[in-house]
Scaffold this active site. Structure first.
Site, PDB file in Angstrom:
ATOM      1  CB  SER A 160      -2.930 -14.359   1.167  1.00  0.00           C
ATOM      2  OG  SER A 160      -1.870 -13.586   0.712  1.00  0.00           O
ATOM      3  NE  ARG A 205       7.462 -11.787 -11.759  1.00  0.00           N
ATOM      4  CZ  ARG A 205       8.756 -11.527 -12.018  1.00  0.00           C
ATOM      5  NH1 ARG A 205       9.214 -10.288 -11.951  1.00  0.00           N
ATOM      6  NH2 ARG A 205       9.586 -12.504 -12.339  1.00  0.00           N
ATOM      7  CB  ALA A 206       4.000  -4.404  -9.348  1.00  0.00           C
ATOM      8  CB  ILE A 207      -1.114  -6.894  -8.259  1.00  0.00           C
ATOM      9  CG1 ILE A 207      -0.500  -8.274  -8.002  1.00  0.00           C
ATOM     10  CG2 ILE A 207      -2.473  -7.061  -8.929  1.00  0.00           C
ATOM     11  CD1 ILE A 207      -1.274  -9.104  -7.013  1.00  0.00           C
ATOM     12  CB  THR A 208      -2.664  -2.251  -7.806  1.00  0.00           C
ATOM     13  OG1 THR A 208      -2.280  -2.496  -6.445  1.00  0.00           O
ATOM     14  CG2 THR A 208      -3.833  -3.147  -8.136  1.00  0.00           C
ATOM     15  CB  SER A 209       2.555  -1.499  -6.232  1.00  0.00           C
ATOM     16  OG  SER A 209       3.475  -2.500  -6.586  1.00  0.00           O
ATOM     17  N   GLY A 254       0.799  -1.221   0.000  1.00  0.00           N
ATOM     18  CA  GLY A 254       0.000   0.000   0.000  1.00  0.00           C
ATOM     19  C   GLY A 254       0.827   1.263   0.000  1.00  0.00           C
ATOM     20  CG  ASP A 304      -6.464  -7.479   0.200  1.00  0.00           C
ATOM     21  OD1 ASP A 304      -6.597  -8.717   0.222  1.00  0.00           O
ATOM     22  OD2 ASP A 304      -5.377  -6.906   0.420  1.00  0.00           O
ATOM     23  CE  LYS A 314      -2.840  -3.703  -0.164  1.00  0.00           C
ATOM     24  NZ  LYS A 314      -2.332  -5.089  -0.154  1.00  0.00           N
TER      25      LYS A 314
END
Lengths: 505, 505
Positions: B265, B196-200, B169, B257, B289
């Site tokens: 997770s 790895r980055a998803i949204t970052s 976040g 999330d 977040k």
């Protein structure tokens, strides 16, 4: 970016395209992202899949749904560019966090549903948001109006337009084949659109299709209704409230039917065909969607309130759904029973009572008659309803069958006999449906079941309980096998025989 | 039914096959139904699509995912038969109606998630069930254990194994590149798997990949950890808690999330690598977040409780996430900043303080030292952490870059200057991330941003605020355009200038 179409004649179940991995990288999209695909001014948004090899650079694999929508052929040039998620996704997230939709938000979501702009995950989130968070009446009203406005509609310049709808859940419910001609024979107009079976053994559209063409445009529906007084068309062939079909694709695999969607889906269809007076059939009882009369009453109240907000005069009939209506289940068998009943002006009392009751309700709420049931009975017994159905069949396009006994029924059959003397204490709707579907219904029109004994009727050992009809021997085999393991008809005394594993539902 | 494979080298995003419409009718399946596909004893369940023409009778179109899973080549014979929905779908429906999962039900669902047995609609329903209906601690514990058990795990026969994780976040969070070598240099073991980055703009795995190979099997992770004390591997290349990746595919498009999934997770991954002592970094603040320290505390309590149930010693650090960590965002820039800071033993105080703080926390909870922060500082300042990172890079497989100044940064750049004299009052995380992503991060490793002034720092008119780096000119253009419209750094006084449309977040 300009690319050439390579048509993949496969139903992907959504608007999807396959891009060469290098082209995808060049325009900066990954699997699951969206692009807009444009051909001669028409465009759709599509979910991206990544192809390795099959699709060369400068090409785009377009699945059946998009090829059909944009009328694409191999080699056609299309323009593509990446697009972001539609704002509808933000609105859906708002609902997931417990907020209320605005009118504009619902319109935007329903438009995107219709245009295929929502991915499966997003559409599922929309439906589950309704199911788990819920909607208030404002939202249901707005959603219904959005469903009407994003599709085609019919307006009748003259005449009193009525309609009926069943929320489903009870097998053998062929009542529309009696109600529509009774209403049409009276001079009222009834432009009935019906659905095909999704989980049932025959939808009204499947049943009617045994006798007549049911694929009609809204123009044809209007024209035939004005000419004969009524029609029984497949709603799926029209563009009436098209959001509903897409929403059902998500509800079906989860076997959920969120109340807001149920209400909106029914009322949008009725509103869009121009009906002013609407009767809703709510079958209640074990094995249907509505387990008790109390629950049926609550739903009825919601239909009436939604009708009021839409300017529709709605009345509901909570009906006995605890066993099949009439004695047949399956397209051809149901068409046969309905036509036979009209021909002979007699038949199964559950079928006749229910049909006359709902037709009578429509007569009463439309102000046509105060003694609705009697009026419906008169038309039924006079033979006018029979003549009217034949007239409607010919107006829609007859399949060449005008007598019940000419209807082809599956030639493979098997009679299940009672092993006991006693009385029928239960008929299990869900097993009856499963049995008919295993025999091939609704795809095999001639497949289905005939129920010899209904609840309360007395049987002797060896008496027939149910006859299974199929078009192919192997489907009949599968159906018989199922019926042996899961008897659909319970004769008193039987339950104790299967202890400890036997379950009634 | 035996059919021959026709490989469709397309990522369908799920286990899907295309059947000729007549073959589908013959085995009685429709679009969206499931079949089992069997090749030499190995089998998968697949969602059916219907093909018209492209796939001839007796063939089956298999998409990339299934071809890979079953190792199929064109013409290979496979056996198929229709299957019904897995019972997991019933369990998910139970949750949708408000019930609690049993241990066995969660195991069955997670197994089906891992095996690709759930369709997108069903997987979405599972995630939304957790999000909207929720789970209690029993369920979260069972789900975490199921996630561990359905994947690979590492067991260390000797040594004290610790690990850290950030819930993410906050941009620029390259702390693992400092923490791992500090811990490893102390003699403790830290087998860190990262995402790895998803949204970052860059995940730790993306950042580490600038310097070293991050694709490692669990055997390699164990081996390198035993050899050097630490590793920074990409979790996605392993089969550790593989359910998580599939669940993320649904969470990502909805930007949700669910708390149970977040907890499970993280802890499944830490449990599976054999860690006994775990530090969780919870960045809190605007644009992260977790919006407040109070919320961070609640989450911390949940991590500790879940750890207790799993036999892990968990401690959380609620960290300042209100602006980026350090001065860089983007893979190469972040790798550069981390390596530079280790080389020079000085740098951005936010980066150093945070790294030493978390390393120190691990020293304390593992019983290695009571003055954790000071011990971490000693290792950092001694240069041992720098040497250790170089050692880890070489053990993982160096990219040939061992000095920060050799790291290639995007050659296209643009400096945004302050139009005012004043002080930085805010840095907007989400805009910083969007800017770096528009410039090409994380795919273009050299793309990103360098932040010249952080919160509280004084600027004169014309001073640089932020430099945007990109690998291609057109991406730089897009990033500049965005930054002009959506300034990521707010200098005092500016806010009033944009009235009435300016929004700070």
């Amino acid at each position: 970016m300009k690319v050439r179409a390579a048509v993949l004649p496969i139903n992907a179940g959504k608007f999807a395209v396959a891009l060469n991995q290098d082209d995808a990288a060049e325009i900066g999209v990954s699997e699951g992202d969206r692009i807009r695909v444009i051909k001669s001014g028409k465009s759709v948004s599509a979910i991206v899949q990544i192809a390795f090899g099959l699709i060369s650079r400068g090409k785009i694999g377009v699945y059946e749904e998009i090829a059909a929508e944009l009328n694409l052929k191999d080699g056609d040039e299309v323009d593509i560019y990446p697009i972001s998620r539609p704002s509808s996704v933000e609105f859906i997230r708002k609902k997931l966090s417990g907020k209320k939709y605005s009118r504009e938000e619902l319109y935007s979501i329903i438009s995107d549903v219709v245009d295929g702009n929502l991915a499966e995950v997003e559409l599922t989130a929309f439906v589950l948001g309704s199911y788990l968070v819920g909607m208030d009446f404002d939202e249901i009203e707005w959603m219904t109006k959005a469903m009407i406005d994003t599709g085609e509609a019919i307006e009748f310049e003259k005449g009193v337009v009525v309609d009926k709808h069943s929320i489903g859940g009870v097998p053998g419910n062929k009542v529309s084949l009696l109600i529509v001609p009774i209403i049409a024979a009276s001079g009222l107009l009834i432009p009935k659109t019906a659905s095909r079976a999704i989980t049932s053994a025959s939808g009204t559209a499947d049943t009617m299709e045994v006798l007549a063409d049911v694929n009609m445009s809204v123009e044809e529906i209007k024209e035939i209704t004005l000419k004969t007084g009524g029609v029984i068309a497949w709603g799926g062939a029209t563009n009436i409230a098209p959001a509903d079909d897409k929403i059902i694709r998500v509800e079906y695999p989860l076997s959920i039917d969120p109340r807001p969607q149920l209400l909106a889906s029914v009322m949008a269809k009725k509103g869009a065909v121009g009906a002013r007076h609407v009767a809703i059939d709510i079958p209640a009882g074990n094995g249907t969607k509505i387990s008790s009369v109390e629950e049926g009453r609550k739903l009825a109240g919601e239909f009436v309130e939604l009708g009021r907000r839409l300017g529709l005069n709605v009345s509901c009939a909570i009906t006995n759904g605890s066993q099949p209506v009439g004695r047949t289940v399956g397209p051809a068998l149901e068409a046969w029973e309905a036509l036979k009943t009209l021909e002979e002006r007699k038949g199964s009392s559950s079928l006749i009572e229910k049909s006359l009751g709902i037709a009578g309700l429509l007569f009463e709420i439309s102000g046509f008659a105060q003694d609705g049931y009697d009026r419906a009975k008169m038309i039924f017994e006079s033979g006018k309803a029979h003549q009217k159905l034949l007239e409607i069949i010919q107006a829609q396009g007859s399949k060449g069958i005008l007598k019940s006994d000419d209807i082809p029924i599956g030639e493979e059959k098997y009679v299940i006999e009672s092993k006991f003397e006693g009385a029928v204490v239960d008929i299990l709707n869900q097993r009856v449906v499963r049995l008919a579907r295993l025999a091939g219904a609704p795809k095999d029109k001639g497949a289905g079941v005939y129920i010899h004994r209904k609840r309360g009727e007395v049987v002797k050992k060896g008496d027939p309980l149910i006859t299974i009809y199929a078009e192919t021997a192997w489907k009949l085999e599968k159906a018989i096998e199922y019926a042996m393991e899961n008897p659909p008809i319970v004769v008193s005394g039987m339950i104790l025989e299967k202890y400890p594993s036997f379950k009634v539902v």
